[in-house]
Enzyme design. Sequence first.
Site, PDB file in Angstrom:
ATOM      1  N   HIS A  93       0.318   2.869   2.392  1.00 47.96           N
ATOM      2  CA  HIS A  93       0.705   1.476   2.132  1.00 47.96           C
ATOM      3  C   HIS A  93      -0.476   0.536   2.339  1.00 47.96           C
ATOM      4  O   HIS A  93      -0.711  -0.365   1.517  1.00 47.96           O
ATOM      5  CB  HIS A  93       1.859   1.086   3.065  1.00 47.96           C
ATOM      6  CG  HIS A  93       2.270  -0.350   2.955  1.00 47.96           C
ATOM      7  ND1 HIS A  93       3.228  -0.781   2.062  1.00 47.96           N
ATOM      8  CD2 HIS A  93       1.848  -1.452   3.620  1.00 47.96           C
ATOM      9  CE1 HIS A  93       3.384  -2.085   2.191  1.00 47.96           C
ATOM     10  NE2 HIS A  93       2.551  -2.521   3.130  1.00 47.96           N
ATOM     11  N   GLU A  94      -1.227   0.730   3.403  1.00 53.72           N
ATOM     12  CA  GLU A  94      -2.378  -0.129   3.659  1.00 53.72           C
ATOM     13  C   GLU A  94      -3.475   0.101   2.621  1.00 53.72           C
ATOM     14  O   GLU A  94      -4.175  -0.841   2.234  1.00 53.72           O
ATOM     15  CB  GLU A  94      -2.913   0.101   5.072  1.00 53.72           C
ATOM     16  CG  GLU A  94      -1.923  -0.244   6.179  1.00 53.72           C
ATOM     17  CD  GLU A  94      -1.341  -1.641   6.053  1.00 53.72           C
ATOM     18  OE1 GLU A  94      -2.049  -2.547   5.553  1.00 53.72           O
ATOM     19  OE2 GLU A  94      -0.170  -1.840   6.437  1.00 53.72           O
ATOM     20  N   HIS A 131      -2.801  -2.082  -0.233  1.00 54.70           N
ATOM     21  CA  HIS A 131      -3.320  -3.448  -0.100  1.00 54.70           C
ATOM     22  C   HIS A 131      -4.808  -3.504  -0.439  1.00 54.70           C
ATOM     23  O   HIS A 131      -5.276  -4.468  -1.063  1.00 54.70           O
ATOM     24  CB  HIS A 131      -3.105  -3.953   1.322  1.00 54.70           C
ATOM     25  CG  HIS A 131      -1.688  -4.344   1.614  1.00 54.70           C
ATOM     26  ND1 HIS A 131      -0.968  -5.185   0.792  1.00 54.70           N
ATOM     27  CD2 HIS A 131      -0.858  -4.016   2.640  1.00 54.70           C
ATOM     28  CE1 HIS A 131       0.248  -5.367   1.301  1.00 54.70           C
ATOM     29  NE2 HIS A 131       0.334  -4.648   2.413  1.00 54.70           N
ATOM     30  N   HIS A 158      -6.597  -5.723  -3.398  1.00 53.76           N
ATOM     31  CA  HIS A 158      -7.759  -6.591  -3.204  1.00 53.76           C
ATOM     32  C   HIS A 158      -8.871  -6.236  -4.183  1.00 53.76           C
ATOM     33  O   HIS A 158      -9.506  -7.122  -4.774  1.00 53.76           O
ATOM     34  CB  HIS A 158      -8.248  -6.462  -1.759  1.00 53.76           C
ATOM     35  CG  HIS A 158      -9.414  -7.351  -1.449  1.00 53.76           C
ATOM     36  ND1 HIS A 158     -10.596  -6.867  -0.931  1.00 53.76           N
ATOM     37  CD2 HIS A 158      -9.588  -8.689  -1.574  1.00 53.76           C
ATOM     38  CE1 HIS A 158     -11.438  -7.868  -0.753  1.00 53.76           C
ATOM     39  NE2 HIS A 158     -10.853  -8.973  -1.135  1.00 53.76           N
TER      40      HIS A 158
END
Length: 229
Positions: free
Chosen positions: A100-101, A104, A108
């Site tokens: 999940h991270e 992100h 970006h």
Amino acid sequence: MFFPMDPTFILLIPAIILSLYAQIKIQSTFAKYSNVPSSSRLTGAELATRLLYGGGLRGVRVDYVPGTLTDHYDPSQQVLRLSEPVYASSSVAALGVAAHEVGHALQHGERYLPLILRNSIVPVANLASTAAFPLLFLGLILRWANLIWLGALLFTGVVLFQIITLPVELNASRRAVNLLARGGYLDSRELPMVKKVLGAAALTYVAAALMSLLNLARFLILAGLNRED
């Protein structure tokens, strides 16, 4: 937050209940699947490194951060920080959170529009979360509706931030599931477990958005009541 002369606090009850349920749900779900070893045997840090490299993000560092469920991606420093139960764990829950991270970080790198919008209003949201409630309190004490209206105007920044956060988080979770499935890091039995972990996490963001919306409604109602007085 409750203030004297505030008949609107009752509006927050649904959001408070949902928030409590969401916190219990994420903690219990994460704990449950933290005890299920993944078939890949990769740790969260190892998986994150592989996924970042596979996504062309070789400049993103994977670091350890203290705490539980404190995992996050820092776009300003291009650092993906994983908490203690994720960084060195090879559990299904750990891999889901790590992926999940990475989602992100990929957002970006791709300049995903909702993420850009969310990051752009962070200063406004921080100011609003600090100043809005003191303005509401003073407005109620002084019975000055204009102060409450100003607090409401500021607080819209918090509401926008919470609403924009929802698609950002949901998209990161979808990316995580796709990365884990396409890469063969989890099997067909484990993927539904990851979806439960990420779904429980998403509920906390839904609760936060509901809380902010109901608080804004309180501002507007209280401004109207004080203007009538």
